[in-house]
Structures are given as structure tokens and as C-alpha cells.
Design a protein around this motif. Sequence first.
Motif, PDB file in Angstrom:
ATOM      1  N   VAL A   1       0.840  -1.194   0.000  1.00 57.02           N
ATOM      2  CA  VAL A   1       0.000   0.000   0.000  1.00 57.02           C
ATOM      3  C   VAL A   1       0.880   1.251   0.000  1.00 57.02           C
ATOM      4  O   VAL A   1       1.840   1.339   0.748  1.00 57.02           O
ATOM      5  CB  VAL A   1      -0.921  -0.024   1.252  1.00 57.02           C
ATOM      6  CG1 VAL A   1      -1.641   1.285   1.447  1.00 57.02           C
ATOM      7  CG2 VAL A   1      -1.904  -1.163   1.131  1.00 57.02           C
ATOM      8  N   GLY A   2       0.520   2.222  -0.861  1.00 60.39           N
ATOM      9  CA  GLY A   2       1.163   3.530  -0.825  1.00 60.39           C
ATOM     10  C   GLY A   2       0.374   4.417   0.125  1.00 60.39           C
ATOM     11  O   GLY A   2      -0.708   4.029   0.587  1.00 60.39           O
ATOM     12  N   GLY A   3       0.887   5.588   0.407  1.00 63.49           N
ATOM     13  CA  GLY A   3       0.149   6.415   1.348  1.00 63.49           C
ATOM     14  C   GLY A   3       0.392   7.892   1.184  1.00 63.49           C
ATOM     15  O   GLY A   3       1.313   8.326   0.475  1.00 63.49           O
TER      16      GLY A   3
ATOM     17  N   VAL B   1       9.721   8.259  -0.793  1.00 65.20           N
ATOM     18  CA  VAL B   1       8.931   9.158   0.056  1.00 65.20           C
ATOM     19  C   VAL B   1       9.230  10.612  -0.282  1.00 65.20           C
ATOM     20  O   VAL B   1      10.381  11.029  -0.373  1.00 65.20           O
ATOM     21  CB  VAL B   1       9.144   8.852   1.569  1.00 65.20           C
ATOM     22  CG1 VAL B   1      10.591   8.755   1.931  1.00 65.20           C
ATOM     23  CG2 VAL B   1       8.471   9.891   2.449  1.00 65.20           C
ATOM     24  N   GLY B   2       8.162  11.361  -0.515  1.00 62.58           N
ATOM     25  CA  GLY B   2       8.331  12.760  -0.916  1.00 62.58           C
ATOM     26  C   GLY B   2       7.477  13.684  -0.078  1.00 62.58           C
ATOM     27  O   GLY B   2       6.611  13.263   0.691  1.00 62.58           O
ATOM     28  N   GLY B   3       7.710  14.973  -0.266  1.00 60.75           N
ATOM     29  CA  GLY B   3       6.938  16.000   0.452  1.00 60.75           C
ATOM     30  C   GLY B   3       7.874  16.879   1.254  1.00 60.75           C
ATOM     31  O   GLY B   3       9.011  17.140   0.840  1.00 60.75           O
TER      32      GLY B   3
ATOM     33  N   GLU C   1       2.776  14.884   2.318  1.00 59.05           N
ATOM     34  CA  GLU C   1       3.717  13.760   2.261  1.00 59.05           C
ATOM     35  C   GLU C   1       3.079  12.577   1.536  1.00 59.05           C
ATOM     36  O   GLU C   1       1.858  12.365   1.628  1.00 59.05           O
ATOM     37  CB  GLU C   1       4.135  13.323   3.680  1.00 59.05           C
ATOM     38  CG  GLU C   1       5.221  14.196   4.269  1.00 59.05           C
ATOM     39  CD  GLU C   1       4.737  15.590   4.611  1.00 59.05           C
ATOM     40  OE1 GLU C   1       3.717  15.719   5.303  1.00 59.05           O
ATOM     41  OE2 GLU C   1       5.365  16.568   4.141  1.00 59.05           O
ATOM     42  N   TYR C   2       3.915  11.832   0.822  1.00 61.58           N
ATOM     43  CA  TYR C   2       3.430  10.665   0.073  1.00 61.58           C
ATOM     44  C   TYR C   2       4.562   9.650   0.012  1.00 61.58           C
ATOM     45  O   TYR C   2       5.742  10.014   0.008  1.00 61.58           O
ATOM     46  CB  TYR C   2       2.976  11.068  -1.340  1.00 61.58           C
ATOM     47  CG  TYR C   2       3.929  12.017  -2.034  1.00 61.58           C
ATOM     48  CD1 TYR C   2       3.808  13.396  -1.859  1.00 61.58           C
ATOM     49  CD2 TYR C   2       4.984  11.546  -2.821  1.00 61.58           C
ATOM     50  CE1 TYR C   2       4.703  14.265  -2.453  1.00 61.58           C
ATOM     51  CE2 TYR C   2       5.877  12.414  -3.415  1.00 61.58           C
ATOM     52  CZ  TYR C   2       5.734  13.771  -3.227  1.00 61.58           C
ATOM     53  OH  TYR C   2       6.636  14.641  -3.802  1.00 61.58           O
ATOM     54  N   TRP C   3       4.201   8.376  -0.016  1.00 60.64           N
ATOM     55  CA  TRP C   3       5.235   7.345  -0.020  1.00 60.64           C
ATOM     56  C   TRP C   3       4.686   6.084  -0.656  1.00 60.64           C
ATOM     57  O   TRP C   3       3.465   5.899  -0.751  1.00 60.64           O
ATOM     58  CB  TRP C   3       5.712   7.047   1.417  1.00 60.64           C
ATOM     59  CG  TRP C   3       4.621   6.531   2.301  1.00 60.64           C
ATOM     60  CD1 TRP C   3       4.270   5.239   2.531  1.00 60.64           C
ATOM     61  CD2 TRP C   3       3.691   7.330   3.071  1.00 60.64           C
ATOM     62  NE1 TRP C   3       3.195   5.163   3.389  1.00 60.64           N
ATOM     63  CE2 TRP C   3       2.809   6.438   3.725  1.00 60.64           C
ATOM     64  CE3 TRP C   3       3.518   8.708   3.260  1.00 60.64           C
ATOM     65  CZ2 TRP C   3       1.788   6.879   4.561  1.00 60.64           C
ATOM     66  CZ3 TRP C   3       2.488   9.138   4.090  1.00 60.64           C
ATOM     67  CH2 TRP C   3       1.644   8.229   4.732  1.00 60.64           C
ATOM     68  N   PHE C   4       5.571   5.232  -1.144  1.00 63.01           N
ATOM     69  CA  PHE C   4       5.149   3.879  -1.506  1.00 63.01           C
ATOM     70  C   PHE C   4       6.352   2.953  -1.546  1.00 63.01           C
ATOM     71  O   PHE C   4       7.441   3.346  -1.947  1.00 63.01           O
ATOM     72  CB  PHE C   4       4.344   3.857  -2.814  1.00 63.01           C
ATOM     73  CG  PHE C   4       5.132   3.723  -4.090  1.00 63.01           C
ATOM     74  CD1 PHE C   4       5.631   4.836  -4.732  1.00 63.01           C
ATOM     75  CD2 PHE C   4       5.351   2.470  -4.658  1.00 63.01           C
ATOM     76  CE1 PHE C   4       6.339   4.724  -5.913  1.00 63.01           C
ATOM     77  CE2 PHE C   4       6.058   2.342  -5.849  1.00 63.01           C
ATOM     78  CZ  PHE C   4       6.558   3.481  -6.476  1.00 63.01           C
TER      79      PHE C   4
END
Length: 503
Positions: free
Chosen positions: A338-340, A366-368, A347-350
Motif C-alpha cells: 500500500v502507498g500512502g 517518500v516525498g513532500g 507527504e506521500y510514499w510507496f
Amino acid sequence: MATLPVPLHAWSTHQTVIGLPAPADKRTSLPVSNSTKSFWFTDADVRPVPHEGSEGPVTDGADICIIGSGITGVSAAYHLSRAFSGDNSLAASLGRPVKAVLFEAREFCSGATGTNGGHLTAHKFGEFRRWQKELGQEEAMRALEIEQYTVKELTRILKENGKEEYVDLTHGGRLMLMFSEQELTETKADYEAAKSAGADMTGVEWLSKEEVWRRYGAPYPAVLIPGNNLWPLKAVSVLYNLAQNSSANFSLNLHTRTPVTSISPIEASNAVANSPFPRRHTLTTPRGPVTCSYVLHATNAYASHLLPHLAGPNGIVPTRGQIIAVRASVPAKELSDVGGTGNEGFEYWFPRPVKSDAEETPLVIVGGGREVAKGFELYETDDSVINKDVGVALRAFLPATFPEKYDAEQDPEMEWTGIMGYTHSGDPFVGPVVDKGQRGDNPAYDGQFIAAGYAGHGMPRAFACAEAVVGMIVADIQGKMWSPPSWLPRGYLTQHKDASQTG
Ligand SMILES: Cc1cc2nc3c(=O)[nH]c(=O)nc-3n(C[C@H](O)[C@H](O)[C@H](O)COP(=O)(O)OP(=O)(O)OC[C@H]3O[C@@H](n4cnc5c(N)ncnc54)[C@H](O)[C@@H]3O)c2cc1C
């Protein structure tokens, strides 16, 4: 609960800051040539190669010049190839294929698409209440439909061409963590509003704090929505190759390391007749000029370099995003695919799929973090630079959010930046280039079109926006009326926007 390394509720301040008058020199620069390298460029198994078409003479004239080789420009080439491959009447009347050229300032797909977070996820309810209030119910529904349509089409193309594995397409969904009661209440209200309006909520699952902790290891409530992740550069290369090999009626040339530095109109009296449509524009590049009949600006963050009226808060604001690739401290089976997103989507990640036994733990993208930076990284166009403060926040984010899955001492394997094109509304500019600051029509823009400005959320929209704008170009070539597809929000259309009142 560990303290999060980012301030909460920053989105409303972001919206205030982006609305402020622009800095004095607000027109965007060209992309810098020495950008940081993203993870997506670490696999050599991509065609075209990054610098394809960077040497030798430039194409001697084209029917359609596309500026920018990200997902918008390459999708446009794909849609053009589809429009002309089944219809040889234009090629027959020209006595040659319809010619399109893609210009790219640096390496193939090295802009936002080649540096992004890899999420291909359609909003399920987005900011539904705001859209409803500001744009009306029909538009709010279209804002959801265009994303569902894009994701469906892109995944269909990848599947039908046997490329799902090549692009590492995952279907794990997106876990949207709610860091505060306020965020939870507002997100639930958007969900209810969209649901009442008839939006499809299949696959949406609300999870309590305890359930999220049990399943994923974060102590926050969340909503899980359907979603995908992929290797964006590879997905764009698939579209490029489909476009290039489509039919004898259509030819596509790529010129990388070839920035378009200006566009000038060709006087009607000097236009070389090229039935059924004359050359109208000269594109200047360091490798020589190229004349063409239609121009598509697929330059996203950099649009205002060639279209200065799009500079500033009512146009497209370049905005630097930052990403790290870091190992989790647990194996893939303890992490799920699962990504989030968290903190209002800042923030976003996978977790990347694990491809070999040598990888004991997954690499996570992971970014943001730009809400810790002064000015939110707005008007920053230099992606050769890493913001140290943003890097500190990114390193701390996952260990603080999933305390048992990540180690704060783990150094990232890679870190990079990329430039997004933000608009105040969040919506892109799609359609003929319109400068309402000019009195009456500006003939210099005849035959120039744009699809740009996705506000950091382009993967589930750019392909469809390119389809719409190509529909307009093809209709114009064929002397037909264009009518918008049902899924296209009318508010995206340039004719409905006014970027001229820039600060
Ligand atoms: C760090 C980061 C993370 C992101 N994460 C996500 C995500 O996970 N999911 C999501 O949906 N979206 C994400 N986005 C946004 C998404 O990547 C963009 O909305 C989308 O890729 C835009 O595609 P595009 O083709 O319009 O622009 P781009 O990919 O930026 O392509 C424009 C191209 O035009 C070229 N160019 C510009 N000016 C000229 C010129 N004058 N001459 C020649 N070439 C020129 C540029 O070099 C560039 O390659 C992210 C963006 C960034 C930067």
C-alpha cells in the motif's frame, strides 16, 4: 506517539502564499541542465535512451511541434498517432506522413514526470465540497471522472501491451492517514458529499486508529482508497514507443537536449503553403530553427518561459518537490504494497516491489516536506539543488509515522528534486493559448495549444488532458467543431480562465 517533523494544517497557508503577488522576475527560467538524478533513471532498460535525438540536424519542419517530453507531451504524441493511424486521408493529401516532433530541453522525460513519486491514483472524493461550492455539482463530478478515466486508460494500455510488470504497476491502494481530528472530519465530509452526489465509492474503506496500527503500524485513523504505483519514466516510454510505431501515416521525431527558446509567428505572406495547413510558427532552438503549423506547450512548470502571461499566481507557479529513496527496516511482507499520503497530502510514499532475494527490505519512495520550507518552495525552478530542511523532514517522516517499520538512523540511498507546476485552483490549463491581457485575439498564438499546470497531481490527469487538446488540434486540422469529452472539467479549458491579472 512520536512528534511529526512537519507542521500540521499548512495547506490553507500554502493557498494564501501562492495567491500573493509573484517575485519581480516571475517568468520561469528554462529547465537547468544539471538536475539531480532520480531513482527512475537507474535502470538502463528504457527506450528511448535519455539523450536520444540530441545530435545531428533538427527536423526540417513539422506539422505539430510538441514542447516537453513528460507524460503530457508523450501522451499527446500517442493520441496524435491514434488519430492519424486509422485515417490516411491527411497523409494521402500531404503525400507523406503527418509529422510530429517532440522537443525536450534536457533528457527524455526528465521533468516532473521523471522525478515524481510514482503514484497513479485517482481522487475518490478529493476536495468535493469546495469544487461543488465553487464550480457546481456537474464540474465536481467531472473532476473525479477525468481521474478515473485516466487511470483506467493508462492501466488498460499497459495491460494490453503486456507492460504491467515492466513498469512495476502495483494495485495496493492509497492509505490516507488523518493526523488530526480536523483533517478526519473534513475528509469524511468530502466523502459524504461525493457519495450523496452519486460518485462511485467502490473500494473505499474507513479504518480506525487501532485498525491502521494493526494492519500498517501507524497510530492514526485513515481511509484506504483504490490506487496504483508505477515506474513513471517506463510508463511514458511505453506510450512513446506505441506512438512511434503506430502507422505509416504518422511520424514522430524526438529531439532531446534541445530547448525551445522562443516562438515567433511567420507572416501569412511568407508562410510556405503546405496544403492543407501552412507553417505558422518558427521555433528557435540552439540547434537551429524549426517551422511548424501547430505548437503544443507541454512544458508544465516552465510554461511561462515561452508564454510570459502565464507567470504569477493566476498562471502556473513552478514549485520544487523533493524525494528520498530509503530502505524500510522490515521485510516487504511486514509492510504491504500500500502507498500512502499524510498531512493533507503534503507527504506521500510507496514501497517499491521487491525484485530479488538480495533485497532484504523494500526501498520506499517518500516525498513532500516542503511545508517546512520558507515559501513552500514556490517559484523555485532549480532542481539541481536539494533543500536541506526538507531533507531533514523527509528522513524523519516515516520513522515518526510508522515507528516499528523504519529506522531514523537509516540513510537514504538517493535524494532528488523536481519541479511541479502549481495553479491556485489546482486545475491545469487545457486548450488554445489565450492571453486575455491582450485586446482581442493575438494572432501570434493561432495554432498554439497548452496542457499544463497539474499542481503536483498530474499522473491521473495529464494523459486525458493531452487527449482533449489533441482532439482540438485534430478537429482544427479537419475543419470540424470540437466538443469536449464528458469527463473533461470545463473549468480546465483556457477559454474559461484569465491568467492575465497576474500579480
Ligand atoms: C517531486 C515530485 C513528485 C510528484 N509526485 C507525483 C505523484 O506521485 N503523483 C502524481 O500524480 N503527480 C506527481 N507529481 C506531479 C506530476 O509528476 C506532474 O503533474 C506531471 O508529471 C506533469 O507532467 P508534464 O508532462 O505536464 O510535465 P513534465 O514532466 O515536467 O514535462 C515537461 C517537460 O518539458 C520540458 N521543457 C520545459 N520547457 C521546455 C522548453 N522551452 N523547451 C523544451 N523542453 C522544455 C521539461 O524539461 C520537461 O521534461 C510530482 C511532481 C514532482 C516534481
